[in-house]
Design a protein around this motif. Sequence first.
Motif, mmCIF file in Angstrom:
data_model
loop_
_atom_site.group_PDB
_atom_site.id
_atom_site.type_symbol
_atom_site.label_atom_id
_atom_site.label_comp_id
_atom_site.label_asym_id
_atom_site.label_seq_id
_atom_site.Cartn_x
_atom_site.Cartn_y
_atom_site.Cartn_z
ATOM 1 N N THR A 113 9.181 -55.433 -80.317
ATOM 2 C CA THR A 113 9.608 -55.580 -81.706
ATOM 3 C C THR A 113 11.121 -55.682 -81.737
ATOM 4 O O THR A 113 11.818 -54.829 -81.185
ATOM 5 N N SER A 114 11.636 -56.700 -82.374
ATOM 6 C CA SER A 114 13.078 -56.979 -82.310
ATOM 7 C C SER A 114 13.917 -55.823 -82.844
ATOM 8 O O SER A 114 14.969 -55.499 -82.275
ATOM 9 N N ALA A 115 13.472 -55.159 -83.926
ATOM 10 C CA ALA A 115 14.258 -54.071 -84.506
ATOM 11 C C ALA A 115 14.318 -52.871 -83.563
ATOM 12 O O ALA A 115 15.365 -52.232 -83.420
ATOM 13 N N VAL A 116 13.184 -52.535 -82.914
ATOM 14 C CA VAL A 116 13.175 -51.421 -81.964
ATOM 15 C C VAL A 116 14.079 -51.741 -80.775
ATOM 16 O O VAL A 116 14.887 -50.899 -80.348
ATOM 17 N N TYR A 117 13.937 -52.935 -80.236
ATOM 18 C CA TYR A 117 14.779 -53.336 -79.100
ATOM 19 C C TYR A 117 16.260 -53.269 -79.466
ATOM 20 O O TYR A 117 17.078 -52.770 -78.687
ATOM 21 N N ALA A 118 16.599 -53.749 -80.676
ATOM 22 C CA ALA A 118 17.998 -53.754 -81.093
ATOM 23 C C ALA A 118 18.531 -52.336 -81.252
ATOM 24 O O ALA A 118 19.646 -52.027 -80.813
ATOM 25 N N CYS A 119 17.753 -51.440 -81.868
ATOM 26 C CA CYS A 119 18.209 -50.060 -82.068
ATOM 27 C C CYS A 119 18.401 -49.329 -80.747
ATOM 28 O O CYS A 119 19.410 -48.634 -80.542
ATOM 29 N N VAL A 120 17.434 -49.471 -79.847
ATOM 30 C CA VAL A 120 17.541 -48.817 -78.533
ATOM 31 C C VAL A 120 18.742 -49.360 -77.771
ATOM 32 O O VAL A 120 19.497 -48.603 -77.153
ATOM 33 N N ARG A 121 18.938 -50.655 -77.817
ATOM 34 C CA ARG A 121 20.053 -51.256 -77.087
ATOM 35 C C ARG A 121 21.398 -50.824 -77.672
ATOM 36 O O ARG A 121 22.340 -50.515 -76.926
ATOM 37 N N ILE A 122 21.507 -50.786 -78.998
ATOM 38 C CA ILE A 122 22.779 -50.424 -79.636
ATOM 39 C C ILE A 122 23.188 -49.004 -79.272
ATOM 40 O O ILE A 122 24.324 -48.743 -78.855
ATOM 41 N N ILE A 123 22.270 -48.057 -79.422
ATOM 42 C CA ILE A 123 22.604 -46.661 -79.133
ATOM 43 C C ILE A 123 22.875 -46.465 -77.643
ATOM 44 O O ILE A 123 23.839 -45.796 -77.253
ATOM 45 N N SER A 124 22.029 -47.046 -76.792
ATOM 46 C CA SER A 124 22.184 -46.873 -75.342
ATOM 47 C C SER A 124 23.497 -47.465 -74.853
ATOM 48 O O SER A 124 24.233 -46.821 -74.089
ATOM 49 N N GLU A 125 23.814 -48.670 -75.279
ATOM 50 C CA GLU A 125 25.043 -49.315 -74.820
ATOM 51 C C GLU A 125 26.283 -48.629 -75.378
ATOM 52 O O GLU A 125 27.312 -48.549 -74.699
ATOM 53 N N THR A 126 26.195 -48.138 -76.605
ATOM 54 C CA THR A 126 27.347 -47.457 -77.201
ATOM 55 C C THR A 126 27.693 -46.196 -76.425
ATOM 56 O O THR A 126 28.853 -45.956 -76.074
#
Length: 412
Positions: free
Chosen positions: A45-58
């Motif tokens: 799911t694009s929203a889940v992938y985006a949220c996980v990626r944003i927090i992890s990369e930050t």
Amino acid sequence: MKIPILSRMFKTRGSPKNFWSSAYSFFFGTTSSGKTVNEKTAMQTSAVYACVRIISETIASLPLHLYKYTDKGKEKAMDHNLYRILHSEPNPEMTSFVFRETLMSHLLLWGNAYAQIIRDGRGNIIALYPLMPDKMTVERTKKGELYYLYQKDGEFYPLRNDEVLHIPGLGFDGLIGYSPIAMAKNAIGMAIATEEYGAKFFANGANPGGVLEHPGVVKDPSKIRESWNAVYQGSGNAHRVAVLEEGMKYQTIGIPPEQAQFLETRKFQIEEICRIFRVPPHLVASLDKATFSNIEHQSISFVDNTIIPWVSRLEQSIQKVLLNESEKKAYLVKFNLNARLRGDSASRASFYQIMRQNGVMSANDIRELEEMNLIPDESGGNKYLVNGNFVDMSKAGAWTEKYVKEGESNKT
């Protein structure tokens, strides 16, 4: 020297006896929408992938340092072997960024993050390797001591408490974190269902299902249906002109997507997923309610309400497990959030000016935050200056009183 992963784990050990489990199992399964949700399907799911990626990369991009307490405050403990492991290279195969990104993605999907601690003969930590959370179980012995069981190739390998860096997420017993994906599987399942509906909608030529009406009797209905689908089904065949023979008519029977509020449902599910991970919608490119003014405040809120709690959780877990009792009194593990909090150039310049004029920061303090070369001490780089017009509050008005007294004495 190449360090074998899980080297201690694969040594022969007796299985622990008389233990009871303190772990909670979450079964990723069918949701109210009928879709199966687990950590892998959720990441599609694009929203889940985006949220996980944003927090992890930050969090992975924030500098992580080991500090040593000094008489003047604290300084980087670069002579400690743990400094390099945390800041640069936790193991010969990973950078610190990749390692922390991996742990954060585990936390966000499974609610727990684990890493095996590799030590040398003296007990010093020389490497950290991430472990898969879905293969780990936390147990207690009959005496109440925690230990870990890691499953690999159908076998369970016990690990002592001091051999595992465990970072739990939100939970109810303080030991095991709950999976955000499992706790919110119905919301994620609905997002998967709406995406699948949209994909099938366009796969069918962006038209809902319908029927072909024939005034007479059709001997072979399947043949007519197959010939119709071969010509008109699929998004590549959308808007083609249909030619109907023998008085046939096409009648739609599906509900148009605008009546089913398909687009509104998709937008709401994106907001729901952002709510689960506490990520502002504009960071996942959902800009419907975003403006130039509120995006800045949402970004600040993201750091204050999302990043800082995760950072505090990581700092305290690392310090608790990776430092011994004597080191905990002398060392401190800390992320550097200055890069995320200092704002734009104009805001930083105004902040530095106020702090410099009030004697709170020296020139070198400012230059270090801006990643500039320091000014030598003999050139005044470490001097703290204050506005000369400032006086002690207790001495306010002393000059006026002196002037009045001198005036009275001159009259006499």
